[in-house]
Design a protein around this motif. Sequence first.
Motif, PDB file in Angstrom:
ATOM      1  N   PRO A 268      -4.168   1.977  -6.045  1.00 52.98           N
ATOM      2  CA  PRO A 268      -3.668   0.869  -5.219  1.00 52.98           C
ATOM      3  C   PRO A 268      -3.079   1.368  -3.904  1.00 52.98           C
ATOM      4  O   PRO A 268      -2.550   2.486  -3.828  1.00 52.98           O
ATOM      5  N   ASP A 269      -3.165   0.503  -2.884  1.00 61.51           N
ATOM      6  CA  ASP A 269      -2.695   0.887  -1.556  1.00 61.51           C
ATOM      7  C   ASP A 269      -1.418   0.166  -1.152  1.00 61.51           C
ATOM      8  O   ASP A 269      -0.970   0.283  -0.008  1.00 61.51           O
ATOM      9  N   SER A 270      -0.806  -0.605  -2.070  1.00 63.09           N
ATOM     10  CA  SER A 270       0.322  -1.463  -1.718  1.00 63.09           C
ATOM     11  C   SER A 270       0.939  -2.013  -2.996  1.00 63.09           C
ATOM     12  O   SER A 270       0.362  -1.908  -4.080  1.00 63.09           O
ATOM     13  N   ASP A 271       2.115  -2.621  -2.861  1.00 64.85           N
ATOM     14  CA  ASP A 271       2.689  -3.336  -4.002  1.00 64.85           C
ATOM     15  C   ASP A 271       1.745  -4.439  -4.459  1.00 64.85           C
ATOM     16  O   ASP A 271       1.600  -4.704  -5.664  1.00 64.85           O
ATOM     17  N   TYR A 272       1.095  -5.083  -3.504  1.00 61.47           N
ATOM     18  CA  TYR A 272       0.108  -6.115  -3.842  1.00 61.47           C
ATOM     19  C   TYR A 272      -1.013  -5.529  -4.689  1.00 61.47           C
ATOM     20  O   TYR A 272      -1.356  -6.076  -5.749  1.00 61.47           O
TER      21      TYR A 272
ATOM     22  N   ASN B  11      -9.822  -5.783  -4.184  1.00 56.28           N
ATOM     23  CA  ASN B  11     -10.287  -4.445  -3.787  1.00 56.28           C
ATOM     24  C   ASN B  11      -9.117  -3.518  -3.489  1.00 56.28           C
ATOM     25  O   ASN B  11      -9.284  -2.292  -3.479  1.00 56.28           O
ATOM     26  N   HIS B  12      -7.929  -4.084  -3.276  1.00 55.13           N
ATOM     27  CA  HIS B  12      -6.758  -3.250  -2.985  1.00 55.13           C
ATOM     28  C   HIS B  12      -6.247  -2.509  -4.226  1.00 55.13           C
ATOM     29  O   HIS B  12      -5.386  -1.633  -4.104  1.00 55.13           O
ATOM     30  N   VAL B  13      -6.777  -2.833  -5.407  1.00 56.03           N
ATOM     31  CA  VAL B  13      -6.503  -2.026  -6.603  1.00 56.03           C
ATOM     32  C   VAL B  13      -7.011  -0.600  -6.404  1.00 56.03           C
ATOM     33  O   VAL B  13      -6.458   0.361  -6.953  1.00 56.03           O
ATOM     34  N   VAL B  14      -8.063  -0.451  -5.605  1.00 54.75           N
ATOM     35  CA  VAL B  14      -8.625   0.864  -5.291  1.00 54.75           C
ATOM     36  C   VAL B  14      -8.602   1.095  -3.785  1.00 54.75           C
ATOM     37  O   VAL B  14      -9.414   1.833  -3.231  1.00 54.75           O
ATOM     38  N   GLY B  15      -7.649   0.458  -3.105  1.00 53.10           N
ATOM     39  CA  GLY B  15      -7.613   0.487  -1.650  1.00 53.10           C
ATOM     40  C   GLY B  15      -7.332   1.834  -1.031  1.00 53.10           C
ATOM     41  O   GLY B  15      -7.637   2.059   0.151  1.00 53.10           O
ATOM     42  N   MET B  16      -6.756   2.768  -1.799  1.00 48.41           N
ATOM     43  CA  MET B  16      -6.451   4.072  -1.218  1.00 48.41           C
ATOM     44  C   MET B  16      -7.702   4.876  -0.911  1.00 48.41           C
ATOM     45  O   MET B  16      -7.675   5.778  -0.069  1.00 48.41           O
ATOM     46  N   TYR B  17      -8.828   4.542  -1.575  1.00 55.73           N
ATOM     47  CA  TYR B  17     -10.093   5.183  -1.189  1.00 55.73           C
ATOM     48  C   TYR B  17     -10.433   4.828   0.251  1.00 55.73           C
ATOM     49  O   TYR B  17     -10.842   5.681   1.041  1.00 55.73           O
ATOM     50  N   GLU B  18     -10.245   3.573   0.612  1.00 53.20           N
ATOM     51  CA  GLU B  18     -10.511   3.154   1.986  1.00 53.20           C
ATOM     52  C   GLU B  18      -9.521   3.789   2.947  1.00 53.20           C
ATOM     53  O   GLU B  18      -9.904   4.278   4.018  1.00 53.20           O
ATOM     54  N   THR B  19      -8.247   3.789   2.580  1.00 47.16           N
ATOM     55  CA  THR B  19      -7.238   4.399   3.431  1.00 47.16           C
ATOM     56  C   THR B  19      -7.582   5.861   3.721  1.00 47.16           C
ATOM     57  O   THR B  19      -7.441   6.345   4.852  1.00 47.16           O
ATOM     58  N   GLU B  20      -8.067   6.553   2.728  1.00 47.44           N
ATOM     59  CA  GLU B  20      -8.385   7.974   2.873  1.00 47.44           C
ATOM     60  C   GLU B  20      -9.608   8.206   3.744  1.00 47.44           C
ATOM     61  O   GLU B  20      -9.636   9.153   4.541  1.00 47.44           O
TER      62      GLU B  20
ATOM     63  N   GLY C 251      -1.302 -16.833  -7.036  1.00 51.89           N
ATOM     64  CA  GLY C 251      -0.501 -15.635  -6.785  1.00 51.89           C
ATOM     65  C   GLY C 251      -0.295 -15.462  -5.299  1.00 51.89           C
ATOM     66  O   GLY C 251      -0.821 -16.211  -4.472  1.00 51.89           O
ATOM     67  N   ASP C 252       0.478 -14.455  -4.951  1.00 57.13           N
ATOM     68  CA  ASP C 252       0.690 -14.115  -3.539  1.00 57.13           C
ATOM     69  C   ASP C 252      -0.487 -13.261  -3.085  1.00 57.13           C
ATOM     70  O   ASP C 252      -0.681 -12.154  -3.582  1.00 57.13           O
ATOM     71  N   PRO C 253      -1.310 -13.741  -2.112  1.00 57.03           N
ATOM     72  CA  PRO C 253      -2.504 -13.005  -1.701  1.00 57.03           C
ATOM     73  C   PRO C 253      -2.290 -12.041  -0.549  1.00 57.03           C
ATOM     74  O   PRO C 253      -3.254 -11.463  -0.032  1.00 57.03           O
ATOM     75  N   THR C 254      -1.032 -11.849  -0.150  1.00 57.05           N
ATOM     76  CA  THR C 254      -0.746 -11.082   1.058  1.00 57.05           C
ATOM     77  C   THR C 254      -0.612  -9.599   0.733  1.00 57.05           C
ATOM     78  O   THR C 254       0.212  -9.210  -0.101  1.00 57.05           O
TER      79      THR C 254
END
Length: 304
Positions: A154-158, A120-129, A80-83
Amino acid sequence: MTVLLTGAHGTVGTAVTAASAYDHVLLDREPAPDELGDGSPHPHRDRETVVADVGADDAVGDLTDAMTERGVAAVVHLAGDPTVSATYESVERNNVRGTRNVLEAASRAGVGTVVFASSNHVVGMYETEHAPALYAPGQGEESPTVDHRSPVRPDSDYGASKAAGEAWCRLYAEREGIGCYALRIGSVRDPAFDHPFGDAERAVARGDCERGDDDYERAVARMRCTWLSRRDCAALVDACLDDGTDGAETDTSGRNPNTVAGGAFEVFYGVSDNPNGWFDLAHARERVGYEPTDSGNAMSEPPI
């Protein structure tokens, strides 16, 4: 047990093959390059590769043939695209459609276990917050501990594409009885940067910061939380494969009681034993016996 490894030549794929107890059939879009991203020789450069594009329109047939012809019993799906900054068009094709194609092929080929590289970006908005306070030791009562029951953020389309992949894994566990294990992987790096200072040292090598400045220290603080060492990465994947081989948690009929068709469905966090981190490891420890060897706090200075 024969294990098909998609996206085999990437950073996570080479980590798996370097330390796994299983033999792998390697599948990637292209044969292995001569070097890894850190300039070291690529460990797969002399190994046979099944060349296939999991996101292609005709991928299901090609993948099914690859699995049945080689007697594949389990798939570790990394392709997949890892970016994180990838476009929607790319993640829709390579991550969403690619994951669904792999699962459909696994179903047609009678594969019993799929280990899916989520993020981890599936739950990345916790980190963003909560960042950067989240990276500090003794985070405080207001900082979250994120586990497999935490709402998806999620924190992104990725990140959203990986959440979609988890949903398809759940569907194939429920409908087809495939044991599916979604690993929300943290920070895995090529061998030269496989340590808690890895991202900071990589930034120094690019000329983006200097040792000891604020950007360097922040990169170290984050990596101490999110690092998944290469050997721990392989150990977590193997723990899921072992669980699938053992039939996972089943009732007296041999079916998983948590899904309609009896396939296991689990979400685990792919990090090493990082005391500063916010990702839960208790579920992976209890459920599949994952015991990480490495720790984000094990080093006080970079291995220069």
